[in-house]
Design an enzyme around this catalytic site. Structure first.
Site, short mmCIF file in Angstrom:
data_model
loop_
_atom_site.label_atom_id
_atom_site.label_comp_id
_atom_site.label_asym_id
_atom_site.label_seq_id
_atom_site.Cartn_x
_atom_site.Cartn_y
_atom_site.Cartn_z
N LYS A 158 -75.90 85.40 -52.52
CA LYS A 158 -76.22 86.69 -51.90
C LYS A 158 -75.86 87.85 -52.82
CE LYS A 158 -75.02 85.71 -47.09
NZ LYS A 158 -73.97 86.07 -46.11
N GLY A 165 -81.81 91.16 -46.14
CA GLY A 165 -82.22 89.83 -46.58
C GLY A 165 -82.63 89.75 -48.04
N GLU A 200 -71.81 81.56 -51.04
CA GLU A 200 -71.16 81.03 -49.83
C GLU A 200 -71.72 79.66 -49.53
OE1 GLU A 200 -70.53 85.12 -47.16
OE2 GLU A 200 -72.14 83.74 -46.67
N TYR A 202 -73.72 77.30 -47.34
CA TYR A 202 -74.79 77.57 -46.39
C TYR A 202 -74.51 76.75 -45.13
CZ TYR A 202 -79.46 78.51 -44.62
OH TYR A 202 -80.51 78.93 -43.87
N GLU A 275 -70.18 91.38 -38.34
CA GLU A 275 -71.04 90.21 -38.17
C GLU A 275 -70.29 88.93 -38.50
OE1 GLU A 275 -75.36 92.27 -39.16
OE2 GLU A 275 -74.52 90.90 -40.63
N ARG A 292 -72.79 101.63 -39.52
CA ARG A 292 -73.74 102.59 -38.94
C ARG A 292 -74.08 102.14 -37.52
NH1 ARG A 292 -77.50 98.51 -39.22
NH2 ARG A 292 -77.63 97.50 -41.23
N VAL A 295 -79.85 98.89 -35.04
CA VAL A 295 -81.11 98.88 -34.29
C VAL A 295 -80.86 98.34 -32.87
CG1 VAL A 295 -83.43 97.86 -34.17
CG2 VAL A 295 -82.48 98.52 -36.39
P1 ADP Z 1 -78.43 90.97 -44.85
O1 ADP Z 1 -77.31 91.97 -44.83
O2 ADP Z 1 -79.21 90.98 -46.13
O3 ADP Z 1 -79.29 91.02 -43.62
P2 ADP Z 1 -76.56 88.91 -43.98
O4 ADP Z 1 -75.39 88.59 -44.84
O5 ADP Z 1 -76.32 89.80 -42.79
O6 ADP Z 1 -77.72 89.54 -44.89
O7 ADP Z 1 -77.24 87.58 -43.50
C1 ADP Z 1 -78.43 87.59 -42.75
C2 ADP Z 1 -78.67 86.21 -42.14
O8 ADP Z 1 -78.74 85.21 -43.17
C3 ADP Z 1 -77.59 85.71 -41.20
O9 ADP Z 1 -77.73 86.23 -39.89
C4 ADP Z 1 -77.84 84.21 -41.24
O10 ADP Z 1 -78.96 83.83 -40.47
C5 ADP Z 1 -78.20 83.98 -42.70
N1 ADP Z 1 -76.98 83.64 -43.47
C6 ADP Z 1 -76.26 84.47 -44.25
N2 ADP Z 1 -75.22 83.83 -44.81
C7 ADP Z 1 -75.27 82.55 -44.38
C8 ADP Z 1 -74.46 81.37 -44.60
N3 ADP Z 1 -73.40 81.39 -45.40
N4 ADP Z 1 -74.83 80.23 -43.99
C9 ADP Z 1 -75.91 80.19 -43.17
N5 ADP Z 1 -76.72 81.25 -42.93
C10 ADP Z 1 -76.40 82.42 -43.52
#
Ligand code: ADP
Length: 455
Positions: A158, A165, A200, A202, A275, A292, A295
């Site tokens: 990430k 995303g 991280e 998954y 989150e 913030r 939505v």
């Molecule tokens: P963004 O800020 O780009 O939206 P997030 O970190 O909030 O990204 O992650 C968005 C979504 O991606 C999460 O709600 C989940 O569905 C998926 N996700 C993120 N990290 C993981 C993880 N370590 N394992 C499984 N799914 C993940």
């Protein structure tokens, strides 16, 4: 108390803030691009200032133009909404330096949470569980490979400065690691101007469960319950519900406590969201904090009765917030779905003219939107047309109400995701409440198979 607010945003969220300003007797100033001259936020604000051409880089992201509008209209605060400049550290600092209160947390907190690796580190130090992974920068491929081996596959890479995303890559096995790492870093560089990434584990079959937080400048921090945002497409939320259908009261208390502890640890003020990912075994892990209004904030408003935008303005005015105790129990069940101007199969945005539209109503139905008959959906901005929110005594009633409301929702002239939502709310996996973030993966295939089975 703040007396005049400029809303540095457009669409439904600008309107949402203007409405609350009116109820509080606060004057509102809309800013708009040339493409938005006929928008409702322009029509309903007390004053409106054009800040540039349609391209958002030259209007809604144009800090000098927005600050000039603030100066000439004499506002004492700016509400950034979500998206655009809402999590821009420089904007928050510039507002405060110019004597205009930024309605949000302090700039330094935005900076810390905007760096997701640093946020993970902060959570770890605060004793809040984080997803197994690493924020290290690697000097060789071998080191990277070894670190990933010890975390275990599958992994997710990430962007540290990420959001929406972008810059995320799932890696199933070591042979895809280097390519995915490079791709994530270069996508991060072009989207955020920063190529730092972190890794991280998954997690499988997890739910996205987030806690709404409010903190004031008098040391009060509370949570307002959780939202389940697991119905996602490509890691982007489509449907949210509150409360989370599988959370036990005990787990809610535990997660809520962790969220408040984290917010306190970073000196958080105003509205924010923490989150988490929740595993089927009931383990939860901090993912990130959004600094913030979200939505999906209306579903929290429905189950708590708290007007979050009003609380944001009161907190920014230096007042103590109204509620001092966390909401471990709420009223009924709320669901939101995001209705987008998109092809409901390919999800490609389709701008165009809304020839006519009709919104649902009745008990427990709320529509947050800025569209109207004759409105032209612009290609320059987000494709969200409306948020349909329902509130009911329990989850089954909320689903029935949502289906009833979707049936009344008419938008003519452009394709929308209304029929997609209707299919989701009839899906037995959704209605059982036992879904996870993978719900939509292979969903169309499942739908087709079950339709074939019925014919
Ligand atoms: P963004 O800020 O780009 O939206 P997030 O970190 O909030 O990204 O992650 C968005 C979504 O991606 C999460 O709600 C989940 O569905 C998926 N996700 C993120 N990290 C993981 C993880 N370590 N394992 C499984 N799914 C993940």
């Amino acid at each position: 108390m703040i007396k005049k607010v400029l809303i540095a945003n457009r669409g439904e969220i600008a309107l949402r803030v203007i409405r609350t300003c009116k109820e509080l007797g606060i004057k509102s100033v809309a800013v708009f691009s040339q493409a938005d001259a006929d928008s409702l936020h322009v029509r309903f604000a007390d004053e409106a200032v054009c800040i540039g051409p349609p391209d958002s880089a030259r209007s809604y992201l144009n800090i000098p133009n927005i600050m000039t509008a603030a100066e000439i209209t004499g506002v004492d605060a700016i509400h950034p909404g979500y998206g655009f400049l809402a999590e821009n550290v420089y904007f928050a600092h510039i507002c405060n330096d110019c004597g205009v209160k930024f309605i949000g947390p302090p700039g330094d907190v935005i900076r810390l949470m905007g760096d997701k690796s640093a946020a993970r580190e902060t959570a770890r130090k605060a004793g809040v569980p984080i997803i197994p992974g690493t924020e290290e920068r690697f000097s060789s491929n071998e080191e990277l490979m070894d670190a990933c081996e010890s975390i275990g596959y599958p992994l997710i890479i990430k962007a540290s400065a990420g959001g929406g995303g972008k810059g995320m890559r799932v890696v199933e096995s070591p042979e895809f690691l280097f390519k995915a790492y490079q791709q994530a870093a270069s996508e991060a560089q072009s989207a955020f101007g920063n190529d730092r990434v972190y890794i991280e584990k998954y997690l499988q079959q997890v739910r996205h469960v987030e806690f709404q937080i409010l903190g004031d400048e008098h040391g009060n921090v509370i949570h307002l319950g959780e939202r389940d945002c697991s119905i996602q497409r490509r890691h982007q939320k489509l449907i949210e519900e509150a409360p989370c259908p599988v959370l036990t009261p005990r787990l809610r208390q535990e997660m809520g406590r962790a969220a408040v502890k984290f917010a306190r640890a970073v000196g958080y003020t105003n509205a924010g969201t923490i989150e988490f990912l929740l595993t089927p075994e009931g383990k939860f892990y901090f993912m990130e904090m959004n600094t913030r209004i979200q939505v999906e904030h209306p579903i929290t408003e429905e189950i708590t009765g708290v007007n979050l935008v009003k609380e944001q303005i009161r907190i920014a005015s230096g007042l103590e917030m109204k509620h001092k105790k966390s909401f471990n129990t709420c009223f009924g069940h709320a669901i939101e779905c995001r209705i987008n101007a998109e092809d409901s199969v390919t999800f490609q945005p389709v701008p165009g003219l809304i020839r006519n539209c009709h919104f649902p109503g009745g008990l427990g139905v709320r529509v947050d939107t800025a569209i109207y008959p004759g409105y032209r959906v612009q290609p320059f901005y987000d494709s969200m047309l409306a948020k349909l929110i329902v509130h009911a005594e329990d989850r089954d009633e909320a689903i029935a109400r949502m289906l009833r409301a979707l049936g009344e929702f008419e938008i003519e002239g452009i394709p929308t995701t209304i029929d997609f939502h209707q299919r989701v709310f009839r899906d037995p996996v959704f209605t059982s409440g036992r879904y996870d973030v993978g719900f939509l993966v292979g969903w169309d295939h499942r739908q087709i198979t079950s339709q074939t089975a019925h014919t």
